[in-house]
Design an enzyme around this catalytic site. Structure first.
Site, PDB file in Angstrom:
ATOM      1  N   ASP A 233      -7.855  32.165 -36.922  1.00  0.00           N
ATOM      2  CA  ASP A 233      -6.549  31.817 -36.355  1.00  0.00           C
ATOM      3  C   ASP A 233      -6.596  31.764 -34.835  1.00  0.00           C
ATOM      4  O   ASP A 233      -5.965  30.897 -34.215  1.00  0.00           O
ATOM      5  CB  ASP A 233      -5.505  32.837 -36.814  1.00  0.00           C
TER       6      ASP A 233
ATOM      7  N   ASP B 113      -0.703  29.179 -33.340  1.00  0.00           N
ATOM      8  CA  ASP B 113      -1.091  28.837 -34.709  1.00  0.00           C
ATOM      9  C   ASP B 113      -0.252  29.689 -35.659  1.00  0.00           C
ATOM     10  O   ASP B 113      -0.279  30.917 -35.600  1.00  0.00           O
ATOM     11  CB  ASP B 113      -2.579  29.110 -34.936  1.00  0.00           C
TER      12      ASP B 113
ATOM     13  N   GLU C 222       1.607  22.982 -33.617  1.00  0.00           N
ATOM     14  CA  GLU C 222       1.012  22.000 -34.517  1.00  0.00           C
ATOM     15  C   GLU C 222       2.087  21.461 -35.460  1.00  0.00           C
ATOM     16  O   GLU C 222       2.932  22.213 -35.958  1.00  0.00           O
ATOM     17  CB  GLU C 222      -0.117  22.645 -35.312  1.00  0.00           C
TER      18      GLU C 222
END
Length: 401
Positions: A365, A185, A283
């Protein structure tokens, strides 16, 4: 697979003059070919353009000085224009998966200059590189070339630094991975939070935390200097003055310093992640939409998220790893990574959250990184089913059950 090896070199005064002449000829040929393409109704072929802007242009008095440099970089300049137009048309038709590409633009004298030599225009003689009509150049060999290069590009950046960039064929590296997969992330204060608990946190005031394995650089001081120099550059009225050119080079040097620091950090971090894990999951962030936020746009641009993704993807091919990118619409920060309960959207200032279903307290996170890993590996919770089962029920419904 192909790889690029880049080395810096310091040319002599005579070589600087020859390279400046070469860059000018390459730039003029490219601009002349682009002007012909814009004027014509149908796009000419590369052979027709080479005849017009190189062969016939040398016979005229205005372009006779094109004969003083090697013909190979001039031909490559026309070929680069054809590739640029091909990428533009592929982007219009939707064939390209990357972001939209605009039409080719005219080259500027103050921007980065380059000239590419293919086989026949250069040769390697010991520690030196011979370039046609330039002479022998001795780069700083920081590492050896794995195979003979297929082409070499001479680059002069905006800060007047010279580089030689070689394209070589390399074989994939076979290294056993320690872990099966990892989810990452990306953020600002914490550049990368991994699903295994590691994180790359920004350096603050030169102090590093021992629990943090990777320390990302802090660009605040360099960014302040860069802003000050950019204001000075904007106040210069005369575009051709020596003072403006001096400040422009100072701005370019600061940009290069930030770029080199960021590139070094991203290379080290991506190499460690790819070498230790078999599957890397990231992502698909909407960076172009995020930078529209005026308060965070500069901080986001300094991080280099897209460059980090590009490096990870390229090194996954090098190390025979699997690279997975999940959809940006996955609710990775809205779901408990332990039980799968979906609590909904959270404000950015909320950094820790406690699940009301299982009672687990999560770092925002770290929880998102674990969910990214699960979605990428295909072992995600059934969010709808979990949310439905964990809803508060009435006494009647409990008795009936």
């Amino acid at each position: 697979m192909k790889a690029r090896y880049q080395y810096r070199f310091y040319p002599t005064d005579q070589q600087q003059q020859s390279l400046a002449q070469l860059f000018g000829c390459v730039r003029v040929v490219f601009n002349d070919a682009l002007a012909l393409c814009k004027q014509s109704d149908k796009l000419p072929s590369n052979n027709d353009l080479q005849k017009l802007v190189i062969t016939q242009a040398k016979k005229t008095a205005e372009r006779a000085w094109l004969s003083t440099v090697s013909n190979i970089p001039l031909q490559q300049s026309v070929a680069d224009l054809g590739v640029a137009y091909k990428n533009f048309f592929d982007s219009l038709k939707g064939k390209s998966k990357s972001k939209k590409v605009g039409t080719p633009k005219f080259k500027n004298k103050t921007n980065q200059q380059s000239a590419r030599f293919r086989i026949g225009g250069f040769s390697i003689k010991g520690d030196e590189i011979y370039l046609a009509k330039i002479g022998n150049i001795k780069p700083i060999w920081s590492r050896e070339l794995p195979t003979p290069p297929t082409s070499v590009t001479v680059i002069k950046d905006c800060a007047n630094r010279y580089f030689l960039s070689f394209v070589v064929e390399v074989e994939p590296i076979r290294v056993d991975a320690k872990n099966q997969s990892i989810g990452i992330d990306l953020g600002i204060k914490v550049f990368a939070f991994m699903s295994n608990g590691e994180k790359a946190k920004s350096r603050e005031s030169g102090r590093a935390e021992y629990s943090v394995r990777h320390i990302s650089p802090n660009y605040s001081k360099l960014d302040k200097r860069l802003r000050r120099k950019q204001k000075q550059l904007a106040r210069q009225r005369s575009k051709d003055s020596n003072r403006r050119d001096k400040i422009r080079i100072q701005v370019a040097k600061l940009h290069n310093k930030i770029k080199d620091i960021r590139k070094d950090f991203l290379h080290k971090l991506s190499t460690k992640i790819v070498s230790e894990n078999q599957t890397i999951v990231l992502e698909n962030l909407n960076v172009s939409g995020m930078v529209k936020n005026r308060k965070l746009s500069r901080a986001i641009s300094l991080q280099g998220w897209r460059e980090f993704r590009t490096l990870c993807e390229a090194k996954c091919q090098k190390y025979s790893r699997e690279f997975v990118v999940i959809s940006r619409w996955e609710p990775t920060s809205q779901v408990c990574s332990e039980c799968g309960y979906k609590w909904g959207k959270l404000d950015l200032k909320v950094r820790t959250v406690q699940c009301i279903n299982c009672g687990t307290e999560h770092d925002r996170d770290e929880n998102a990184a674990k969910n990214i890993n699960k979605v990428g590996m295909g072992h995600c919770h059934d969010y709808k089913c979990t949310s439905r089962q964990s809803k508060t029920t009435t006494v009647a419904s409990v008795i009936e059950a």
